[in-house]
Design a protein around this motif. Structure first.
Motif, PDB file in Angstrom:
ATOM      1  N   VAL A 185      -7.265  -0.986  -1.029  1.00  0.00           N
ATOM      2  CA  VAL A 185      -8.313  -0.181  -1.245  1.00  0.00           C
ATOM      3  C   VAL A 185      -8.190   1.014  -0.183  1.00  0.00           C
ATOM      4  CG1 VAL A 185     -10.465  -1.586  -1.546  1.00  0.00           C
ATOM      5  CG2 VAL A 185      -9.520  -1.338   0.655  1.00  0.00           C
ATOM      6  N   GLY A 191      -9.949   4.373   1.337  1.00  0.00           N
ATOM      7  CA  GLY A 191     -11.461   4.948   1.321  1.00  0.00           C
ATOM      8  C   GLY A 191     -11.394   6.292   2.193  1.00  0.00           C
ATOM      9  N   SER A 227     -11.232   4.578  -9.667  1.00  0.00           N
ATOM     10  CA  SER A 227     -11.701   5.833  -8.714  1.00  0.00           C
ATOM     11  C   SER A 227     -12.706   6.480  -9.489  1.00  0.00           C
ATOM     12  CB  SER A 227     -10.221   6.520  -8.501  1.00  0.00           C
ATOM     13  OG  SER A 227     -10.527   7.451  -7.785  1.00  0.00           O
ATOM     14  N   SER A 251     -19.780   6.886   2.304  1.00  0.00           N
ATOM     15  CA  SER A 251     -18.262   6.582   2.231  1.00  0.00           C
ATOM     16  C   SER A 251     -18.127   5.953   0.917  1.00  0.00           C
ATOM     17  CB  SER A 251     -17.778   5.638   3.299  1.00  0.00           C
ATOM     18  OG  SER A 251     -18.379   4.471   3.127  1.00  0.00           O
ATOM     19  N   ARG A 299     -14.323   4.861  -1.792  1.00  0.00           N
ATOM     20  CA  ARG A 299     -13.218   4.244  -1.712  1.00  0.00           C
ATOM     21  C   ARG A 299     -12.648   4.047  -3.226  1.00  0.00           C
ATOM     22  NH1 ARG A 299     -13.765  -2.124   0.132  1.00  0.00           N
ATOM     23  NH2 ARG A 299     -14.798  -2.733  -1.674  1.00  0.00           N
ATOM     24  N   ARG A 322      -8.636   6.132   4.926  1.00  0.00           N
ATOM     25  CA  ARG A 322      -8.367   4.531   5.355  1.00  0.00           C
ATOM     26  C   ARG A 322      -7.797   3.939   4.445  1.00  0.00           C
ATOM     27  NH1 ARG A 322     -10.040   4.578  10.919  1.00  0.00           N
ATOM     28  NH2 ARG A 322     -11.692   6.071  11.201  1.00  0.00           N
ATOM     29  N   ASP A 346      -8.324   0.685  10.230  1.00  0.00           N
ATOM     30  CA  ASP A 346      -8.717   0.505   8.995  1.00  0.00           C
ATOM     31  C   ASP A 346      -9.459  -0.544   8.304  1.00  0.00           C
ATOM     32  OD1 ASP A 346      -7.639   3.133   9.123  1.00  0.00           O
ATOM     33  OD2 ASP A 346      -5.877   2.602   7.677  1.00  0.00           O
ATOM     34  N   PHE A 359     -13.466  -0.902   6.970  1.00  0.00           N
ATOM     35  CA  PHE A 359     -13.717  -1.261   5.924  1.00  0.00           C
ATOM     36  C   PHE A 359     -14.786  -2.442   6.104  1.00  0.00           C
ATOM     37  CE2 PHE A 359     -10.159   0.788   4.116  1.00  0.00           C
ATOM     38  CZ  PHE A 359     -10.624   1.254   3.009  1.00  0.00           C
TER      39      PHE A 359
END
Length: 807
Positions: free
Chosen positions: A77, A79, A112, A170, A172, A211, A453, A457
Motif C-alpha cells: 500500500v 498512502g 488507485s 488520507s 492510498r 507512506r 509508515d 497505516f
C-alpha cells in the motif's frame, strides 16, 4: 592404572597436536576453504518467522488457505495525507507513478483513485459495467479535483477503508504483486532496485511524503536491516572483545591469534549455514557474533593457563602441553554446556528455533576444537612470554577484586546467603509480573522509516497485518445464497465493531456495491439485497462476471463458489489482546454458522504468529527444564556427586530469577526473542561453575583434602580467568544493544545482565555453598572419583616426556 589411562588420553592429544603442527594447520586451512565454498548455498529468509511446527493444525489450516486463494501477503500500500495531492500537477504525477507500477511484470493489479472503476447499471444489457471514476479530460481543473475528492468520500463506500479514510482524508493505492515472486529473491530485487526508486522520484518531484507498507515491503526492508546488522555485530563484537582481551593481556600476538581463531570460527559458521541449506533469519544472523563472544573466553582460559604454567616453572614445552592436558576436558565440558543451552531449542519443533539451535551448538563445539588445537600450535612458534605479558597475573586491580571476593567468602558468608535469599524473593515477585507479547512488528527496527509508515497505516487504516476468515458452505455455489451472505454480513458487522480490526473485504462488499449501482449509485442503497431484490440484482452481477475479462469475484470466492474469504487487517496488538479478539470472532462464528452446514476457519499471518508465540511460551518451561536436566547430567558425569549437582545449579538459577524479576519490573515482555535468554544464559553461566569445581577438586588433592584451603586456592587460581571471561561475555553480548531490533536489544541486554550476576554468583555464592555442603572430607571416598578427570594432575616426573614433544 586407570588414572594413567585417563590422563594418557590428553597427553596423547597434546603430543599429536604438537608433533603434527604443519599437517594440522594445513587441515584447518583446507577445512576453512571447504566451508567458504558452502557460502554459495546461503539464502536469506523471505517470509516471517514461523514459530509453529510444520504439522501444527494452525499451520495446516493456513497452508490450506494458501492452496485455495494463494499468497495473502502480496499487497503493498502507498498512502498519502496531504491536501497538496489534489492539484493537477501532483495528481498527474500520482497517475504516472501508478501506471508505471501497473506496467511492470512483477505487479498483478493496481487499485488507485486515478484509474478507479465504478460499477454502473446497463439496463439494455441487464448487466453492470465498470466505468472510469476519473474523467481524464478534467484532471487539469482544480475545482474538478476537489469535487472528485468529495464524490469519492461520500458516494463510494465500497472503497472506504481500502483506498481512503473519510475521517482523516488520507488516501492510498493498493498494489498487488505477482504471487509467484512474493517469497523469492526476485521480490527483494524488485522492491529495492525498482519500486523504492520510483517512490523517491515522486517525492522529489512533488515534495509530498509518501507512506509505503504492506507485508512484501516490510519483509524486504526488515530482511535488509537484518543483513546490515550482521556486519555491524561481527565488527563490533570483534572489536570490543579483542580490545578487552588486549587490555587484560597487553599482548599483540595473543590478541592477534584470538582474533584469527574467532574470524575462522565465523567463516565456519557461515559454512554450516550453507552446508545445511539454512536460511539467514533474525536468529541465525546472531550466531556469527555469538561465536566471537563465546570464542574469546576460550582463548582467555587457554592463554591464561599457558602463561600461568610458564610463570610457575619456566618450561615452554611443558606449559604448552599442559594447556591441553590440564584444561582440555574442563574447556570441552564448558563448551558442551554452552552448546546444550542452545541445543535445547531443538525440542521445540519450531523450524526457526531448531535451525538456530543446531547451527549455534555445532559452531560452538567446532570452535572449541579450533581453539584447543590452534593456540598451543601458535605459541609453539612464538618466543617465550615476556615479563610484561605475565604482569596481568598479579595486576593490582584484579588482585584487589579477588581479595575482596575471598574476604567476603571467608568472613561474611551469612550476608552472602541473606542477600541471595532477598534477591531470590524480589526476583520471584518481579517474574510473576511478566507479560507476554505476540506482536509481529514489535521487534522490527523502530527507528526506520518503514516502521514509522507501519504506525501511519495502523492509525489511518487500522493496520497492515492480514487476518483471514474462510467460510466453506460445503456445497457448490453456496456462497452466493442470500442466507450465506446474511450470515457473512453479521460476522462482518462484528469485525467492524472491533477497533483493532480494519473494515473487512469480501464478496459481500461487491454484492452491496451491486445494489448501490442498481439504484443508480445512491450510497444509501449500499446494503445487502432483500429476498425480492436478490434475483434481478444477482443476475446483473452474474452477467457482469461473464462479460469481464477477469472475474472480479475470484479473489474472494474459490472457483466452485463453495468457499468464501473475508479479509481484515489488524493493528499490532500482542498476544493477550489477540486472544480476546479471537474469542469474540469465534463466539460470533459459532452462533451464526452451524457446524453441520459450514466450516469456518480463522487464519492469516497475524494469527499464525500469535499462535507461534503462545506455542513457544507454553514450551518455555520445558525448554529450561530440559537445559537444566541436560547440564545436570553432564555435572553428574563429571563429578558423580548429587551434592555437587545441587551446589552447581543454585548459583546459576539465581541469575535467571534476577533476570525474570527485571523483566517483570521493567515491563519487558516474554516474546520469541526474550524467550531465548534463559536457556542461553544458563548454558553459558554454568561454564564458570565447571571451571571452579574442576579446579576445586584438584586443589583438594594438592591440599590433602582440606576444604577451606582448597576453596581459597581455587579462587586465586580460577577466579582471574572467571572474571576475565565474564567481562568479555558481558561486553560481547552488550554489543547486541546496538541493534535497531527491539528483540535483539532485549536479548543482548538481558543475557549480559544475567551473566554479570552469574559471575558474582559463581565467585561468591558458589564457594560459600561448597564450604557449607562439604564441611568435612575425611578421605577421597566422601568426594567420589569422577568419571573423567576434568583437570589432570601431572607430576613432575612427566617433564622429560613433555620436553620431547616440541623439537
Amino acid at each position: 592404572m586407570k588414572k594413567k589411562l585417563k590422563v594418557g588420553f590428553w597427553e596423547f592429544v597434546a603430543r599429536l597436536v604438537l608433533k603434527n603442527r604443519i599437517a594440522i594447520i594445513s587441515g584447518i586451512v583446507l577445512l576453512t576453504v571447504f566451508f567458504g565454498l558452502q557460502w554459495k548455498n546461503i539464502q536469506f529468509s523471505f517470509t516471517e518467522a514461523n514459530l509453529l511446527p510444520d504439522d501444527h493444525p494452525i499451520n495446516n489450516e493456513y497452508n490450506q488457505f494458501l492452496k485455495e486463494f494463494g499468497e495473502e501477503g502480496n499487497l503493498i500500500v502507498v498512502g498519502v495525507k496531504d491536501d497538496a495531492f489534489y492539484t493537477p500537477k501532483n495528481f498527474a504525477a500520482w497517475d504516472k507513478l501508478m501506471k508505471s507500477f501497473k506496467a511492470q511484470k512483477e505487479v498483478d493489479l493496481v487499485v488507485s483513485i486515478t484509474d478507479l472503476k465504478k460499477i454502473q447499471k446497463n439496463d439494455s444489457l441487464q448487466t453492470f459495467e465498470l466505468v472510469p471514476f476519473v474523467n481524464q479530460t478534467k484532471v487539469n481543473n482544480d475545482a474538478y479535483l476537489k469535487s472528485l475528492k468529495e464524490e469519492l468520500f461520500t458516494k463510494m463506500p465500497f472503497y472506504e477503508g481500502l483506498l481512503f479514510n473519510k475521517k482523516s482524508g488520507s488516501i492510498r493505492s493498493a498494489i498487488y504483486l505477482d504471487k509467484k515472486i512474493v517469497n523469492t529473491a526476485h521480490r527483494k530485487d524488485y522492491i529495492i532496485n525498482d519500486f523504492i526508486p520510483k517512490i523517491e522520484a515522486f517525492e522529489k518531484e512533488t515534495g509530498i511524503n509518501l507512506r509505503v507498507s504492506g507485508m512484501p515491503y516490510v519483509r524486504t526492508l526488515n530482511a535488509k536491516s537484518i543483513t546490515d546488522e550482521i556486519s555491524l555485530f561481527v565488527g563490533a563484537s570483534l572489536f570490543v572483545t579483542s580490545f578487552i582481551f588486549f587490555f587484560f593481556f597487553r599482548s599483540f600476538r595473543a590478541t592477534l591469534i584470538s582474533m584469527i581463531i574467532v574470524i575462522v570460527g565465523v567463516m565456519w559458521t557461515f559454512g554450516f549455514l550453507g552446508l545445511f541449506h539454512y536460511e539467514i533469519t533474525v536468529l541465525t544472523a546472531l550466531v556469527p557474533s555469538l561465536v566471537i563472544v563465546i570464542g574469546i573466553p576460550n582463548c582467555i582460559f587457554l592463554t591464561n593457563k599457558y602463561q600461568q604454567e610458564y610463570q610457575a616453572h619456566g618450561n615452554k614445552a611443558r606449559a604448552l602441553q599442559r594447556v591441553i592436558t590440564k584444561v582440555g576436558t574442563a574447556t570441552l565440558m564448558t563448551n558442551l554446556t554452552t552448546a546444550a543451552g542452545f541445543a535445547t531449542f531443538v525440542i521445540t519443533n519450531s523450524v526457526l528455533l531448531k535451525e538456530f539451535g543446531i547451527v549455534a551448538s555445532v559452531s560452538i563445539v567446532a570452535l572449541f576444537f579450533l581453539c584447543l588445537i590452534t593456540i598451543p600450535i601458535y605459541y609453539s612458534y612464538q618466543p617465550i612470554p615476556k615479563e610484561k605479558h605475565l604482569e596481568h597475573l598479579s595486576r593490582n586491580y584484579t588482585k584487589v577484586f579477588m581479595d575482596w571476593i575471598e574476604h567476603t567468602v571467608r568472613y561474611n558468608r551469612r550476608y552472602v546467603y541473606a542477600v541471595a535469599i532477598l534477591i531470590f524473593a524480589v526476583g520471584t515477585i518481579g517474574a510473576l509480573k511478566i507479560k507476554t507479547s505476540g506482536s509481529l512488528i514489535e521487534d522490527m527496527p523502530q527507528k526506520t522509516d518503514f516502521f514509522n509508515d507501519i504506525v501511519f497505516f495502523e492509525k489511518e487504516f487500522d493496520g497492515i497485518m492480514p487476518l483471514e476468515i474462510t467460510i466453506d458452505t460445503k456445497r457448490k455455489k453456496g456462497v452466493m445464497k442470500l442466507s450465506t451472505l446474511k450470515k457473512m454480513n453479521q460476522l462482518q458487522e462484528t469485525i467492524e465493531a472491533i477497533p483493532e480490526l480494519s473494515k473487512p473485504i469480501s464478496i459481500l462488499n461487491l454484492v452491496k456495491y451491486s445494489k448501490q449501482a442498481y439504484y443508480n449509485g445512491n450510497p444509501d442503497f449500499y446494503a445487502l439485497p432483500t429476498s425480492q431484490e436478490q434475483s434481478f440484482i444477482l443476475s446483473y452481477a452474474k452477467n457482469t462476471s461473464k462479460n469481464t475479462d477477469q472475474n472480479i469475484m475470484k479473489s474472494y470466492v474459490d472457483s466452485t463458489g463453495q468457499i468464501a474469504r473475508i479479509t481484515t487487517f489488524m493493528k499490532d496488538i500482542g498476544t493477550g489482546n489477540m486472544g480476546v479478539i479471537e474469542d469474540k470472532l469465534q463466539s460470533k462464528i459459532d452462533s451464526v454458522f452451524p457446524a453441520d452446514r459450514y466450516k469456518v476457519v480463522l487464519t492469516g499471518k497475524a494469527l499464525v504468529f500469535e499462535k507461534g508465540t503462545k506455542y513457544l511460551l507454553d514450551n518455555l518451561v520445558t525448554s529450561i527444564l530440559f537445559a537444566i536436566l541436560l547440564i545436570s547430567l553432564l555435572m553428574i558425569f563429571l563429578f558423580r556427586s548429587f551434592k555437587m549437582v545441587i551446589v552447581s545449579l543454585i548459583p546459576n538459577l539465581l541469575p535467571l530469577v534476577i533476570t525474570g524479576g527485571l523483566m517483570g519490573f521493567f515491563g519487558i515482555p516474554l516474546k520469541p526473542s526474550t524467550i531465548l535468554v534463559f536457556s542461553i544464559a544458563f548454558g553459558i553461566s554454568v561454564d564458570d561453575t565447571i571451571h571452579f569445581l574442576a579446579q576445586y577438586r584438584q586443589e583438594l588433592v594438592r591440599n590433602n583434602w582440606k576444604i577451606k584451603r582448597s576453596v581459597y586456592a581455587t579462587l586465586k587460581e580460577a577466579g582471574v580467568s572467571m572474571f576475565y571471561t565474564s567481562v568479555v561475555l558481558f561486553a560481547g553480548f552488550s554489543v547486541f544493544m546496538l541493534s535497531d531490533f527491539g528483540g535483539t536489544v532485549a536479548l543482548g541486554g538481558l543475557i549480559a545482565i544475567t551473566l554479570a550476576f552469574g559471575m558474582l554468583s559463581n565467585l561468591m555464592l558458589l564457594p560459600c555453598l561448597v564450604l557449607t555442603f562439604n564441611k568435612k572430607i575425611a578421605n577421597q571416598q566422601e568426594f567420589v572419583k569422577p568419571t573423567i578427570d576434568v583437570l589432570a594432575d601431572l607430576s613432575d616426573s612427566d617433564e622429560e616426556s613433555e620436553n620431547s614433544d616440541i623439537k
